[in-house]
Each structure stands twice: as structure tokens, then as C-alpha cells.
Design a protein around this motif. Structure first.
Motif, PDB file in Angstrom:
ATOM      1  N   THR A 135      25.869  60.651 -10.013  1.00 37.37           N
ATOM      2  CA  THR A 135      24.625  60.171 -10.755  1.00 37.37           C
ATOM      3  C   THR A 135      23.948  60.842 -11.615  1.00 37.37           C
ATOM      4  OG1 THR A 135      23.467  61.201  -8.797  1.00 37.37           O
ATOM      5  CG2 THR A 135      24.369  59.210  -8.327  1.00 37.37           C
ATOM      6  N   HIS A 136      24.467  62.272 -11.969  1.00 35.19           N
ATOM      7  CA  HIS A 136      23.979  63.020 -12.763  1.00 35.19           C
ATOM      8  C   HIS A 136      24.737  62.990 -14.321  1.00 35.19           C
ATOM      9  CE1 HIS A 136      21.480  64.888  -9.844  1.00 35.19           C
ATOM     10  NE2 HIS A 136      22.541  64.884  -9.117  1.00 35.19           N
ATOM     11  N   ALA A 137      23.924  63.422 -15.229  1.00 35.65           N
ATOM     12  CA  ALA A 137      24.754  63.692 -16.364  1.00 35.65           C
ATOM     13  C   ALA A 137      25.533  64.906 -16.327  1.00 35.65           C
ATOM     14  CB  ALA A 137      23.870  63.830 -17.586  1.00 35.65           C
ATOM     15  N   ARG A 138      26.712  64.968 -17.054  1.00 41.06           N
ATOM     16  CA  ARG A 138      27.688  66.197 -16.846  1.00 41.06           C
ATOM     17  C   ARG A 138      27.092  67.328 -17.298  1.00 41.06           C
ATOM     18  NH1 ARG A 138      31.405  69.188 -19.431  1.00 41.06           N
ATOM     19  NH2 ARG A 138      30.907  68.430 -21.707  1.00 41.06           N
ATOM     20  N   ARG A 139      27.304  68.439 -16.314  1.00 42.81           N
ATOM     21  CA  ARG A 139      26.777  69.536 -16.665  1.00 42.81           C
ATOM     22  C   ARG A 139      27.715  70.664 -17.354  1.00 42.81           C
ATOM     23  NH1 ARG A 139      23.285  70.210 -11.023  1.00 42.81           N
ATOM     24  NH2 ARG A 139      22.057  68.117 -11.358  1.00 42.81           N
ATOM     25  N   ASP A 140      27.419  71.777 -17.999  1.00 43.98           N
ATOM     26  CA  ASP A 140      28.153  72.762 -18.554  1.00 43.98           C
ATOM     27  C   ASP A 140      29.336  73.330 -17.349  1.00 43.98           C
ATOM     28  OD1 ASP A 140      26.871  72.553 -20.883  1.00 43.98           O
ATOM     29  OD2 ASP A 140      25.621  74.253 -20.701  1.00 43.98           O
ATOM     30  N   GLY A 141      30.375  73.450 -17.531  1.00 41.49           N
ATOM     31  CA  GLY A 141      31.059  73.927 -16.453  1.00 41.49           C
ATOM     32  C   GLY A 141      31.956  72.776 -15.715  1.00 41.49           C
ATOM     33  N   TRP A 142      31.688  71.628 -15.953  1.00 36.93           N
ATOM     34  CA  TRP A 142      32.236  70.581 -15.364  1.00 36.93           C
ATOM     35  C   TRP A 142      33.258  69.955 -16.224  1.00 36.93           C
ATOM     36  CZ3 TRP A 142      27.648  66.826 -12.777  1.00 36.93           C
ATOM     37  CH2 TRP A 142      27.059  67.607 -11.891  1.00 36.93           C
ATOM     38  N   GLU A 143      34.287  69.432 -15.728  1.00 31.86           N
ATOM     39  CA  GLU A 143      35.313  68.893 -16.509  1.00 31.86           C
ATOM     40  C   GLU A 143      34.850  67.781 -17.306  1.00 31.86           C
ATOM     41  OE1 GLU A 143      38.678  68.957 -16.770  1.00 31.86           O
ATOM     42  OE2 GLU A 143      38.844  70.988 -16.260  1.00 31.86           O
ATOM     43  N   THR A 144      35.461  67.672 -18.401  1.00 30.07           N
ATOM     44  CA  THR A 144      35.054  66.607 -19.321  1.00 30.07           C
ATOM     45  C   THR A 144      35.368  65.114 -19.224  1.00 30.07           C
ATOM     46  OG1 THR A 144      36.973  66.972 -20.620  1.00 30.07           O
ATOM     47  CG2 THR A 144      34.981  68.227 -21.533  1.00 30.07           C
ATOM     48  N   SER A 145      36.207  64.987 -17.949  1.00 26.60           N
ATOM     49  CA  SER A 145      36.607  63.768 -17.470  1.00 26.60           C
ATOM     50  C   SER A 145      35.659  63.429 -16.465  1.00 26.60           C
ATOM     51  CB  SER A 145      37.839  63.963 -16.816  1.00 26.60           C
ATOM     52  OG  SER A 145      37.838  64.868 -15.675  1.00 26.60           O
ATOM     53  N   TYR A 146      34.373  64.261 -16.352  1.00 25.61           N
ATOM     54  CA  TYR A 146      33.345  63.555 -15.082  1.00 25.61           C
ATOM     55  C   TYR A 146      32.686  62.455 -15.903  1.00 25.61           C
ATOM     56  CZ  TYR A 146      28.959  63.354 -12.896  1.00 25.61           C
ATOM     57  OH  TYR A 146      27.692  63.283 -12.397  1.00 25.61           O
ATOM     58  N   ARG A 147      32.480  61.382 -14.965  1.00 22.39           N
ATOM     59  CA  ARG A 147      31.690  60.118 -15.355  1.00 22.39           C
ATOM     60  C   ARG A 147      30.739  60.017 -14.591  1.00 22.39           C
ATOM     61  NH1 ARG A 147      36.447  55.260 -15.791  1.00 22.39           N
ATOM     62  NH2 ARG A 147      34.307  54.456 -16.514  1.00 22.39           N
ATOM     63  N   ARG A 148      29.534  59.477 -15.325  1.00 16.65           N
ATOM     64  CA  ARG A 148      28.292  59.227 -14.689  1.00 16.65           C
ATOM     65  C   ARG A 148      28.082  57.997 -14.288  1.00 16.65           C
ATOM     66  NH1 ARG A 148      22.305  60.579 -17.362  1.00 16.65           N
ATOM     67  NH2 ARG A 148      21.054  60.180 -15.453  1.00 16.65           N
ATOM     68  N   ILE A 149      27.836  57.531 -13.194  1.00 19.20           N
ATOM     69  CA  ILE A 149      27.503  56.102 -12.721  1.00 19.20           C
ATOM     70  C   ILE A 149      26.624  55.353 -13.340  1.00 19.20           C
ATOM     71  CG2 ILE A 149      27.110  54.610 -10.583  1.00 19.20           C
ATOM     72  CD1 ILE A 149      28.135  56.987  -8.959  1.00 19.20           C
ATOM     73  N   GLY A 150      26.897  53.936 -13.939  1.00 16.45           N
ATOM     74  CA  GLY A 150      25.874  53.320 -14.639  1.00 16.45           C
ATOM     75  C   GLY A 150      25.365  52.145 -13.451  1.00 16.45           C
ATOM     76  N   ARG A 151      24.622  51.350 -13.994  1.00 14.41           N
ATOM     77  CA  ARG A 151      24.219  50.452 -12.899  1.00 14.41           C
ATOM     78  C   ARG A 151      25.304  49.136 -12.704  1.00 14.41           C
ATOM     79  NH1 ARG A 151      19.263  47.352 -16.242  1.00 14.41           N
ATOM     80  NH2 ARG A 151      20.551  46.514 -17.995  1.00 14.41           N
ATOM     81  N   ASP A 152      26.073  48.799 -13.610  1.00 11.92           N
ATOM     82  CA  ASP A 152      26.897  47.855 -13.635  1.00 11.92           C
ATOM     83  C   ASP A 152      28.576  48.359 -13.156  1.00 11.92           C
ATOM     84  OD1 ASP A 152      25.063  46.001 -14.276  1.00 11.92           O
ATOM     85  OD2 ASP A 152      25.467  46.089 -16.219  1.00 11.92           O
ATOM     86  N   ASP A 153      28.447  49.598 -12.661  1.00 13.36           N
ATOM     87  CA  ASP A 153      30.070  50.048 -12.459  1.00 13.36           C
ATOM     88  C   ASP A 153      30.267  49.842 -10.969  1.00 13.36           C
ATOM     89  OD1 ASP A 153      30.155  51.379 -15.008  1.00 13.36           O
ATOM     90  OD2 ASP A 153      29.250  53.095 -14.484  1.00 13.36           O
ATOM     91  N   TYR A 154      31.573  49.395 -10.573  1.00 10.70           N
ATOM     92  CA  TYR A 154      32.344  49.396  -9.394  1.00 10.70           C
ATOM     93  C   TYR A 154      33.554  50.103  -9.292  1.00 10.70           C
ATOM     94  CZ  TYR A 154      29.049  45.076  -9.030  1.00 10.70           C
ATOM     95  OH  TYR A 154      27.941  44.399  -9.066  1.00 10.70           O
ATOM     96  N   TRP A 155      33.661  50.042  -8.108  1.00  6.20           N
ATOM     97  CA  TRP A 155      35.261  50.264  -7.677  1.00  6.20           C
ATOM     98  C   TRP A 155      35.900  49.242  -7.076  1.00  6.20           C
ATOM     99  CZ3 TRP A 155      37.016  55.103  -9.009  1.00  6.20           C
ATOM    100  CH2 TRP A 155      38.368  55.327  -8.873  1.00  6.20           C
ATOM    101  N   VAL A 156      36.958  48.627  -7.756  1.00  2.00           N
ATOM    102  CA  VAL A 156      37.600  47.225  -7.677  1.00  2.00           C
ATOM    103  C   VAL A 156      38.349  47.243  -6.330  1.00  2.00           C
ATOM    104  CG1 VAL A 156      38.915  45.674  -8.383  1.00  2.00           C
ATOM    105  CG2 VAL A 156      37.383  46.715  -9.823  1.00  2.00           C
ATOM    106  N   LEU A 157      38.005  46.566  -5.231  1.00  2.00           N
ATOM    107  CA  LEU A 157      38.749  46.331  -4.247  1.00  2.00           C
ATOM    108  C   LEU A 157      39.208  44.901  -3.825  1.00  2.00           C
ATOM    109  CD1 LEU A 157      36.840  48.897  -1.833  1.00  2.00           C
ATOM    110  CD2 LEU A 157      39.096  49.181  -2.761  1.00  2.00           C
ATOM    111  N   ASP A 158      39.111  43.998  -4.977  1.00  2.00           N
ATOM    112  CA  ASP A 158      39.370  42.645  -5.013  1.00  2.00           C
ATOM    113  C   ASP A 158      40.919  42.740  -5.076  1.00  2.00           C
ATOM    114  OD1 ASP A 158      39.861  40.070  -5.188  1.00  2.00           O
ATOM    115  OD2 ASP A 158      38.326  39.870  -7.262  1.00  2.00           O
ATOM    116  N   ASN A 159      41.548  42.057  -4.069  1.00  2.00           N
ATOM    117  CA  ASN A 159      43.014  41.976  -4.004  1.00  2.00           C
ATOM    118  C   ASN A 159      43.545  41.119  -4.754  1.00  2.00           C
ATOM    119  OD1 ASN A 159      44.069  43.893  -1.557  1.00  2.00           O
ATOM    120  ND2 ASN A 159      42.302  42.850  -0.659  1.00  2.00           N
ATOM    121  N   ALA A 160      42.687  40.359  -5.573  1.00  2.00           N
ATOM    122  CA  ALA A 160      43.319  39.166  -6.687  1.00  2.00           C
ATOM    123  C   ALA A 160      43.152  39.856  -7.970  1.00  2.00           C
ATOM    124  CB  ALA A 160      42.664  38.028  -6.339  1.00  2.00           C
ATOM    125  N   SER A 161      42.680  41.193  -8.001  1.00  3.43           N
ATOM    126  CA  SER A 161      42.510  41.739  -9.460  1.00  3.43           C
ATOM    127  C   SER A 161      43.738  42.499  -9.751  1.00  3.43           C
ATOM    128  CB  SER A 161      41.048  42.370  -9.352  1.00  3.43           C
ATOM    129  OG  SER A 161      40.947  43.105 -10.645  1.00  3.43           O
TER     130      SER A 161
END
Length: 240
Positions: free
Chosen positions: A118-144
Motif C-alpha cells: 500500500t506504500h510508495a516504493r522506498r529507497d532500497g526496495w526493488e524497482t519491480s515493487y508495485r503499489r496497489i491502486g483502487r482498481d487493482d485485482y488478482w485474477v482468480l477467474d477460471n474463465a480468464s
């Protein structure tokens, strides 16, 4: 998977008892050969160039001991540990036998590809870190076609409107601000086998067991994000 109500720090006395002695690394092998090492009673299948490991040793019920290890001068050294980690409410299962919605945590060794929270990326964290946005999901739809992937509602390609009670409902990441304040993805089911489930993360403890992830105290995850290095090919190994 849906969350229910959910190391000994070297410098602070958060738990009692000493960290285990360092463990000698296995002899070098060909780059394509998988090496095995036992750390805190857990068998770890090292990937080529892996020099960071998180072990999860099931202790009782849904509780586990979670330790961060680093390879230093040919020995595996326990850097910090939490004794109050958690696993799924239904226990552990072989990865290929896992079923979506079962509440079971997959055994074995899995990559730790990147972190999010939920935080912005901090110094020392990997650049691949992602901050959660309000429209972000982890897809568990078996039809997708995007099963077991991070996806935004704007990108589409999955049925984000399905209610949480639907077996194909995806995780709205913002719904778990405590658990996903700091989290690390795993490579479990990266081949996207339908109905096997996904969203298996290492994240902050909630109030109880998880629904298939591994969790640890907030301090552990916060410290871990400052240590993980993609060039060191970190993995998580889950054992009984």
C-alpha cells in the motif's frame, strides 16, 4: 486466496532462544542442476544463483516459524526470524494437489519474484515493487486468460464484478489493507493451471490463519522488503 479475519531479530529480543547456527552451503554443481539444502528442518530446492531464502516451518495448527536466510562466505546464515507466522486454515498440501478455495498452503520451494503493498516504493526496495491502486485485482477467474495475474479493472479481461461468494471471484487487493501493506508474490501456479488457485503470497499477519498464503508479523515483512534482491534469486520454502 481470500484472507480470513483474517526471527528473532539479531539486534532485538523479540523471541526467546538463539537463532540456529549457520549451515554450510552444498558443494557447487552445474548451473542447470537443482541443489538441496536443509534450513531449520525445511528442505529447500535452490534455484541457480539463489543466495536468499525464506523458510516456513509448520509448528502447530495454522502456526509456523518463518526465517530469512542469506548465503555468506559459503554458509547459510539466519538473519532474522518470526515464531508467529501463519499458514492456511486447512493446513498444507502438495502443490499439484491443491484446489482453489481449499484454504491450503502449497508445500515446496517457490520463487519470490516481486513485492507489492500500500506504500510508495522506498529507497532500497526493488524497482519491480508495485503499489496497489483502487482498481487493482488478482485474477482468480477460471474463465480468464489472465488467471493468477495482477490486473486492473481498466485493463479488463476478467469478471471483476463477480461477488466474493462466487468461486471465480478475483481478489480486490485494496480490500486487504492490513495483510497487503507489505507483501511478496510467489511463483506458485505460474503456469496458470485452472482451479489450482493463485494469489499465494507472503504477507503481513491478519487476525488468524490465511486462506492459503504464508503470513508473518508486520516488522518481518517490512524488513524483508529492504533485503530482497532479485539478482540473488530469492525463494520461499514451505515445509511441515
Amino acid at each position: 486466496m481470500k484472507r480470513l479475519l483474517p526471527l528473532l531479530l539479531l539486534a532485538t529480543a523479540l523471541v526467546t532462544g538463539p537463532l540456529p547456527a549457520s549451515v554450510a552451503a552444498p558443494a557447487p554443481a552445474a548451473a542447470a542442476t537443482t541443489e538441496l539444502v536443509r534450513l531449520d528442518g525445511v528442505t529447500v530446492r535452490l534455484k541457480p544463483r539463489t543466495t536468499q531464502v525464506v523458510t516456513v516451518n509448520h509448528t502447530r495448527g495454522h502456526h509456523a516459524r518463518v526465517t530469512f536466510w542469506a548465503l555468506s562466505h559459503g554458509e547459510w546464515v539466519a538473519r532474522f526470524r518470526a515464531v508467529d507466522g501463519r499458514i492456511g486454515y486447512a493446513g498444507l498440501v502438495a502443490p499439484t494437489e491443491r484446489v482453489q478455495g481449499s484454504g491450503k498452503t502449497p508445500l515446496g520451494t517457490h520463487r519470490l519474484p516481486w513485492a507489492f503493498g500500500t506504500h510508495a516504493r522506498r529507497d532500497g526496495w526493488e524497482t519491480s515493487y508495485r503499489r496497489i491502486g483502487r482498481d487493482d485485482y488478482w485474477v482468480l477467474d477460471n474463465a480468464s486468460d489472465h488467471y493468477n495475474e495482477w490486473r486492473s479493472r481498466r485493463q479488463g479481461g476478467f469478471r471483476w464484478r463477480l461477488p466474493a461468494s462466487d468461486p471465480n471471484a478475483s481478489e480486490h487487493l485494496r480490500d486487504y489493507p492490513q495483510q497487503y501493506e507489505y507483501a511478496v508474490t510467489t511463483s506458485f501456479n505460474h503456469t496458470q493451471v485452472r482451479h489450482r488457485g493463485g494469489a499465494i503470497f507472503l504477507h503481513v499477519n491478519g487476525r488468524g490463519a490465511t486462506a492459503g498464503c504464508v503470513s508473518a508479523p508486520r516488522w518481518f515483512l517490512r524488513r524483508l522488503l529492504g533485503r530482497l534482491d532479485a539478482d540473488r534469486v530469492p525463494v520461499i520454502a514451505i515445509g511441515r
